[in-house]
Design a protein around this motif. Structure first.
Motif, PDB file in Angstrom:
ATOM      1  N   GLN B  10       0.814  -1.222   0.000  1.00  7.92           N
ATOM      2  CA  GLN B  10       0.000   0.000   0.000  1.00  7.92           C
ATOM      3  C   GLN B  10       0.847   1.272   0.000  1.00  7.92           C
ATOM      4  O   GLN B  10       0.584   2.212  -0.750  1.00  7.92           O
ATOM      5  CB  GLN B  10      -0.905  -0.020   1.233  1.00  7.92           C
ATOM      6  CG  GLN B  10      -1.869   1.137   1.286  1.00  7.92           C
ATOM      7  CD  GLN B  10      -2.468   1.295   2.682  1.00  7.92           C
ATOM      8  OE1 GLN B  10      -1.895   0.883   3.688  1.00  7.92           O
ATOM      9  NE2 GLN B  10      -3.651   1.885   2.732  1.00  7.92           N
ATOM     10  N   ILE B  11       1.860   1.299   0.854  1.00  9.89           N
ATOM     11  CA  ILE B  11       2.658   2.523   0.968  1.00  9.89           C
ATOM     12  C   ILE B  11       3.431   2.779  -0.326  1.00  9.89           C
ATOM     13  O   ILE B  11       3.536   3.912  -0.795  1.00  9.89           O
ATOM     14  CB  ILE B  11       3.632   2.432   2.172  1.00  9.89           C
ATOM     15  CG1 ILE B  11       2.862   2.146   3.470  1.00  9.89           C
ATOM     16  CG2 ILE B  11       4.443   3.718   2.310  1.00  9.89           C
ATOM     17  CD1 ILE B  11       1.785   3.150   3.806  1.00  9.89           C
ATOM     18  N   GLY B  12       3.936   1.693  -0.896  1.00  9.19           N
ATOM     19  CA  GLY B  12       4.639   1.830  -2.172  1.00  9.19           C
ATOM     20  C   GLY B  12       3.723   2.394  -3.244  1.00  9.19           C
ATOM     21  O   GLY B  12       4.125   3.243  -4.042  1.00  9.19           O
ATOM     22  N   VAL B  13       2.477   1.923  -3.248  1.00  6.65           N
ATOM     23  CA  VAL B  13       1.504   2.416  -4.233  1.00  6.65           C
ATOM     24  C   VAL B  13       1.226   3.898  -3.981  1.00  6.65           C
ATOM     25  O   VAL B  13       1.223   4.715  -4.905  1.00  6.65           O
ATOM     26  CB  VAL B  13       0.202   1.589  -4.179  1.00  6.65           C
ATOM     27  CG1 VAL B  13      -0.886   2.246  -5.031  1.00  6.65           C
ATOM     28  CG2 VAL B  13       0.465   0.167  -4.653  1.00  6.65           C
ATOM     29  N   GLU B  15       3.114   6.094  -2.639  1.00  5.19           N
ATOM     30  CA  GLU B  15       4.261   6.921  -3.019  1.00  5.19           C
ATOM     31  C   GLU B  15       4.377   7.063  -4.526  1.00  5.19           C
ATOM     32  O   GLU B  15       4.714   8.129  -5.042  1.00  5.19           O
ATOM     33  CB  GLU B  15       5.548   6.343  -2.425  1.00  5.19           C
ATOM     34  CG  GLU B  15       5.595   6.563  -0.928  1.00  5.19           C
ATOM     35  CD  GLU B  15       6.818   5.943  -0.277  1.00  5.19           C
ATOM     36  OE1 GLU B  15       7.586   5.244  -0.973  1.00  5.19           O
ATOM     37  OE2 GLU B  15       6.997   6.140   0.935  1.00  5.19           O
ATOM     38  N   ARG B  16       4.077   5.965  -5.222  1.00  7.94           N
ATOM     39  CA  ARG B  16       4.118   6.030  -6.687  1.00  7.94           C
ATOM     40  C   ARG B  16       3.053   7.003  -7.195  1.00  7.94           C
ATOM     41  O   ARG B  16       3.312   7.807  -8.092  1.00  7.94           O
ATOM     42  CB  ARG B  16       3.895   4.632  -7.262  1.00  7.94           C
ATOM     43  CG  ARG B  16       3.851   4.600  -8.788  1.00  7.94           C
ATOM     44  CD  ARG B  16       5.230   4.875  -9.388  1.00  7.94           C
ATOM     45  NE  ARG B  16       5.225   4.875 -10.835  1.00  7.94           N
ATOM     46  CZ  ARG B  16       5.704   5.863 -11.594  1.00  7.94           C
ATOM     47  NH1 ARG B  16       6.219   6.929 -11.018  1.00  7.94           N
ATOM     48  NH2 ARG B  16       5.682   5.791 -12.893  1.00  7.94           N
ATOM     49  N   ARG B  19       4.094  10.526  -6.642  1.00  2.00           N
ATOM     50  CA  ARG B  19       5.119  10.953  -7.602  1.00  2.00           C
ATOM     51  C   ARG B  19       4.489  11.240  -8.968  1.00  2.00           C
ATOM     52  O   ARG B  19       4.815  12.228  -9.611  1.00  2.00           O
ATOM     53  CB  ARG B  19       6.189   9.871  -7.711  1.00  2.00           C
ATOM     54  CG  ARG B  19       7.280  10.282  -8.629  1.00  2.00           C
ATOM     55  CD  ARG B  19       8.571   9.546  -8.393  1.00  2.00           C
ATOM     56  NE  ARG B  19       9.518   9.929  -9.426  1.00  2.00           N
ATOM     57  CZ  ARG B  19      10.719   9.402  -9.555  1.00  2.00           C
ATOM     58  NH1 ARG B  19      11.124   8.482  -8.719  1.00  2.00           N
ATOM     59  NH2 ARG B  19      11.520   9.795 -10.513  1.00  2.00           N
ATOM     60  N   SER B  22       2.793  14.465  -9.133  1.00  2.00           N
ATOM     61  CA  SER B  22       3.635  15.665  -9.139  1.00  2.00           C
ATOM     62  C   SER B  22       4.002  16.083 -10.567  1.00  2.00           C
ATOM     63  O   SER B  22       4.624  17.116 -10.763  1.00  2.00           O
ATOM     64  CB  SER B  22       4.899  15.435  -8.308  1.00  2.00           C
ATOM     65  OG  SER B  22       5.820  14.643  -9.029  1.00  2.00           O
TER      66      SER B  22
END
Lengths: 493, 295, 287
Positions: B10-13, B15-16, B19, B22
């Protein structure tokens, strides 16, 4: 009712237009002077060095080069400030200065981000979202420690060390300055900071902030120059403590220079980290982690995960996905908000990276580079993968400090732990698996100071950072980060 | 049905997603994105009080997005309840706007498979080009993946030539691991599209869920060579959000998916917001909602 | 008179859990303080040191991964065994010039020091590790780990307490070590070895060499498999040499003085920290 629609269902080829960061409000001076005893002063020998924008090869400004006399003055100013106002001040007041600096960095964050990207080539997305906010956070974190040092180390009274010489690298110029300054000041030391010669500008803005913050003169002195200046600082008799971040080679030179001198030092040196992907990992997130581990800041990261180990059963999938992901990385103008990979910091560094890529090919590694178009002028390097390499290859053993990844495969946990540790370095490591027990097995067995499990290249002021083995000694960040700047004496019973 | 082995962090998703969000989309690339997004909209009305008149108005809007800007695309489809299919087909005669109908006891899916199949067959017979079904979340959460797969399979058969969109209702699946598993099941069972939500459950479409579904689609394509479409639905009402989804799409599934055959937005108020942005992009003047028709 | 001929003990070193003479078969003569007896002490060679380092290296992963409770019990066991050997140790210390009272005090202090450090084994980690409140959804903690193979140059002035106060904190922290016992006070080596041997200290965890500091200091400070070096003494030249050589593989060097081995002043968990690294681990918090 007829509907004529030429744009319906046509095959899109949608690309992003340039999204340049406006630099109108940034004022880069024609020249920058040394910051000694609270004043900007020309160097005694009057010499300057140009600071180059690595993305354009154009000169941004010129920066004073300190000589022996300047070093003496800076050290003397630091000594006076140490014995004078800085040690007479209460710890709480000292802390308030640090809070003030943190706030002023936040206030000038966009300016600092832009200058960082201009001077060093890193993408504005990173300087804006990572370097500058973390620098402010670092001051904020250590500010609060200033009046709580007696709680940090049980049974010990904490005293400052004296005058610190701090030498920092070019990969995270302001952030490394913050990592050095904040704990040193919070613990009551004064200091002389030497930024890297290719990236001195944000340190000069920091000097301006420190001046505006009304820090007593001499508490922070900033001298600019190259490695020779660093050597002078390390050998200066007026220095009580040396903090260095940079290459292992120079770290060892510093150790030799300080042998028998009874001076304290901390070293944050090179790395060649293993990033280990198990078959049961969340692969798509691992791909992001790999990208972040080696292409963050053009790979100019001492803790970069430059050795990727992939479990054999998913090696093909991971390699394929990584290649596809690399194609979406935007390489180019550091000041474009969409840029993922900016300019290589300097011509010398570019040559170094290129020579390693040649070596990798000569050694028989399979090269893959993304199909990005590199700008004509400036220093650039495409994201690069090497497969079909082994632990005996130089590109696997030596720190390249660029966007170059070496991929190896493995079959068992024991095998990959052995390979991960098969290096003189021990700064960081990464592990990707969905299995909790395996995470702890691997993280515990990798001999390195920072391990990221199911993530990579994360930093925080409260989180200690530093290496095992030849990656250095001492920690920066967290409670541990106070130790290098304190003398601990037993509490009287 | 074999349980999906693919893990999602979940956290990886998150963060992606952060990004990707942005990315700064400016100038022509923004105009292009807005036009593209318009052409991908499934203009939707799914309310108990829907009337033939409302559906007709919606259809008119679908084909006449903004009269003062000729050259704008029409939306991809209108999305209605099954009883409105004929009305919509009539209203859209002569256009290439598709009619999508929700079926299978939308939104809960709480009825027998037989009843669902009858409903789907009727919808196909009435002329629906696309049928949006819901999966049985209860069965899924109880671990009965075989049932979920079988149901999709049978519905797909019942669709005949109509395209099948399978709604996962990710707001009820909760975890991204579940979203991934449900995506894999739906695609393997024959879904032409996978769709996030009914719009009746919160949270509806989120960038995180959508990214995970994109990655599932990509893996499925690499393994099976079939391109499955994706439809985030619910909660996407601003053009900025739409552009962020397109960025995600472009950088995850690539240019091949950047068309209405493979990507849709299930939305009701998004079209107007995009229109406002289009006008702003062309005139340089920020727009007011009062100047854009509501339906 | 019918005097029984005494059975003298051959002085040996302790390498990889075995009582060994120097592979070079060299010894040096050592005369007791009252000059009555002369005895031969092993004179460790560079190869003896290399063998010891290898043994320590091999023992490291096992010893450092033992539970803290287990290490505590083994070190406490050393204290128990030493207690039983007090008389012999006193005798050896007296032969090295201590008066019986001082010798008895030193033995008692040594035993108490072992008990003290045994108690630290499962506590220093709790004192010096931390959970770090990072500004992101991550669980982040910092824990201590043993540095690795530690070379110790034991104090010249003390034949027992000095040695043990150098070894004990190193051992408690999960390191393995090679210790050079001073040529001035080498007589307790065998008794210490026997203590370690019978206390379930695994082979290779502690290696005790006797020999000449001047001969071995170069090896101690240059060996690339040695991660840290603890030096007791004040010789400027030796310190400079050690610190220069240490650069070769970024060895952690601790220069220790009398207060660092004397009872009371040396008792401290900070002595354990000399040979600890800190490892910070990050993991996302999510589902």
């Amino acid at each position: 009712m007829t509907i004529e629609n030429h744009s319906q269902n046509t095959q899109a080829n949608w690309t992003y237009d340039p999204a340049p960061q406006s630099i109108e409000h940034v004022d880069i001076h024609d020249s920058y002077e040394l910051f000694i005893n609270g004043k900007f002063t020309a160097s005694k020998n009057g010499s300057y060095r140009d600071s180059i924008n690595p993305a354009t090869e154009k000169t941004l400004t010129k920066v004073a080069e300190a000589g022996v006399e300047d070093v003496d003055l800076a050290v003397e100013a630091a000594r006076q400030a140490y014995e004078g106002p800085w040690s007479q001040m209460t710890a709480a007041e000292r802390g308030k200065f640090l809070f003030r600096i943190a706030r002023m960095i936040q206030e000038r964050s966009r300016e600092l981000a832009i200058v960082e990207s201009l001077d060093g080539g890193k993408p504005i997305r990173e300087s804006r979202d990572v370097d500058i906010p973390l620098a402010a956070a670092h001051f904020f974190y250590y500010a609060g420690w200033a009046d709580k040092l007696d709680y940090a180390f049980p049974g010990r009274q904490a005293q400052s060390v004296g005058v610190a010489a701090q030498i920092i690298p070019w990969n995270f110029p302001l952030l490394m300055a913050a990592w050095k300054l904040a704990p040193a000041l919070a613990t009551g030391n004064t200091l002389v900071l030497k930024p890297a010669e290719t990236t001195p500008l944000t340190a000069m803005i920091l000097a301006d902030i420190i001046r505006e913050a009304d820090l007593p003169p001499g508490v922070v002195n900033i001298v600019t120059g190259d490695g020779d200046l660093g050597k002078q600082l390390v050998r200066h008799p007026g220095i009580d403590k040396i903090a260095f971040t940079g290459s292992t080679t120079v770290g060892k030179e510093i150790m030799r220079a300080l042998a028998g001198k009874d001076k304290r030092f901390t070293l944050e040196l090179g790395g060649k980290a293993a990033n280990i992907v198990f078959a049961d990992a969340a692969i798509d997130q691992a791909i992001e982690g790999i990208v972040n581990s080696i292409f963050f800041n053009q790979g100019h990261v001492c803790c970069a995960g430059s050795r990727l180990f992939v479990e054999e059963s998913v090696a093909k999938e991971v390699t394929q996905k990584l290649r596809e992901r690399m194609e979406t990385l935007i390489v180019g103008d550091p000041l474009d908000k969409n840029t993922d990979i900016g300019a290589i910091n300097s011509f010398d560094q570019l040559k170094r990276i290129q020579s390693y890529v040649e070596i990798g090919q000569q050694e028989g590694g399979d090269l893959y580079q993304s199909n990005c178009i590199l700008p004509e002028t400036g220093y650039w390097h495409a994201p690069t993968l090497f497969s079909n390499v082994s632990q005996s290859h130089r590109i696997v053993q030596e720190e390249i400090f660029g966007p170059v990844l070496a991929i190896q495969t493995f079959r068992t946990v024991d095998e990959v732990i052995d390979k991960a540790n098969n290096t003189p370095y021990g700064l960081s490591g990464g592990v990707w698996t969905d299995k909790g027990a395996k995470i702890f097995k691997v993280t515990r067995n990798i001999r390195a100071g920072v391990i990221w499990a199911n993530t990579f290249n994360k930093f925080d002021p409260s989180s200690p950072f530093g290496g095992y083995k030849e990656s250095g000694m001492g920690r920066e960040g967290g409670v541990e980060g106070l130790l290098p700047y304190l003398k601990l004496t037993p509490n009287t019973r | 049905m074999k349980l999906s082995e693919t893990k999602v962090d979940q956290i990886g998703v998150q963060e992606r997603v952060a990004r990707l969000q942005s990315r700064s989309i400016k100038a022509d690339s923004k105009k292009e994105a807005l036009t593209l997004a318009l052409s991908m909209i499934d203009l939707t009305t799914l309310e108990g009080r829907d009337s033939p008149n409302k559906v007709r108005q919606l259809c008119y809007k679908a084909t006449h997005l903004h009269e003062s800007f000729p050259g704008l695309p029409h939306v991809a489809a209108i999305c209605v309840y099954a009883p409105m299919i004929r009305t919509a087909k009539e209203a859209l005669q002569g256009s290439t706007v598709k009619v999508a109908a929700v079926a299978t006891a939308f939104p809960s899916g709480m009825t027998s498979l037989e009843t669902k199949l009858d409903e789907v067959k009727q919808a196909a017979q009435d002329g629906a080009d696309e049928i949006d079904m819901v999966i049985s979340r209860g069965r899924f959460l109880s671990g009965d993946f075989d049932y979920v797969a079988e149901e999709i399979n049978r519905v797909k058969e019942a669709c005949g030539s109509a395209h099948l969109k399978v709604i996962l209702e990710t707001g009820e699946l909760v975890t991204l691991d579940n979203v991934r598993t449900a995506s894999d099941i739906a695609m393997a069972a024959g879904a032409d599209f996978i769709k996030t939500s009914t719009g009746k459950i919160q949270p509806a479409a989120t960038p995180e869920v959508t990214l995970v579904m994109m990655q599932a689609i990509k893996d499925f394509y690499h393994k099976n060579g079939r391109k499955v479409g994706l439809k985030p639905a619910g909660g996407i009402s601003k053009s900025k959000q739409a552009i962020q989804y397109l960025v995600m799409l472009r950088e995850t599934l690539g240019q091949d998916w950047l068309n209405p055959d493979l990507f849709r937005f299930g939305a009701s108020s998004l079209a107007n917001d995009i229109l406002m942005q289009v006008v702003k992009q062309n005139t340089g003047i920020y727009q007011s909602a009062s100047y854009f028709s509501l339906d | 008179m019918n005097d029984r001929i005494g059975v003298r003990k051959t002085h040996k070193m302790f390498i990889n859990g075995k009582f060994a003479r120097s592979e070079s078969e060299r010894t040096f003569g050592w005369t007791t303080s009252d000059t009555k007896d002369s005895t031969n002490i092993c004179r460790a060679s560079r190869k003896d040191f290399r063998d010891s380092v290898l043994a320590a290296k091999n023992a490291f992963s096992g010893w450092s991964s033992r539970t803290a409770y287990n290490r505590a019990q083994i070190i406490y066991r050393c204290a128990e065994i030493l207690e039983g050997r007090s008389a012999q140790l006193v005798e050896e210390l007296c032969a090295q010039g201590l008066n019986p009272e001082d010798a008895q005090l030193e033995v008692r202090q040594t035993i108490d020091l072992l008990v003290y450090y045994a108690g630290w084994a499962d506590k220093y980690q709790q004192l010096f590790s931390s959970v770090n409140p990072v500004s992101a959804p991550y669980f982040n903690f910092t824990a201590l780990e043993a540095t690795g193979v530690v070379a110790i140059i034991a104090p010249r002035e003390s034949g027992l307490l000095g040695i043990v106060s150098a070894i004990a904190p190193t051992l408690v922290g999960g390191n393995t070590c090679v210790t050079l016992i001073s040529e001035e006070n080498p007589l307790c080596t065998s008794s210490l070895s026997e203590t370690l041997h019978t206390s379930d200290v695994p082979a290779g965890v502690v290696n005790l060499l006797t020999g000449f500091r001047s001969e071995l200091i170069e090896q101690f400070s240059t060996h690339m498999e040695v991660n840290a070096l603890i030096y007791f003494g004040e010789d400027k030249d030796e310190i400079t040499r050690i610190e220069t050589n240490a650069a070769e593989n970024v060895k952690r060097v601790s220069i220790c003085a009398r207060r660092d081995w004397e009872y009371e002043s040396s008792l401290s968990p900070y002595a354990i920290l000399r040979t600890q690294e800190t490892k910070t681990t990050w993991h996302p918090i999510g589902f």
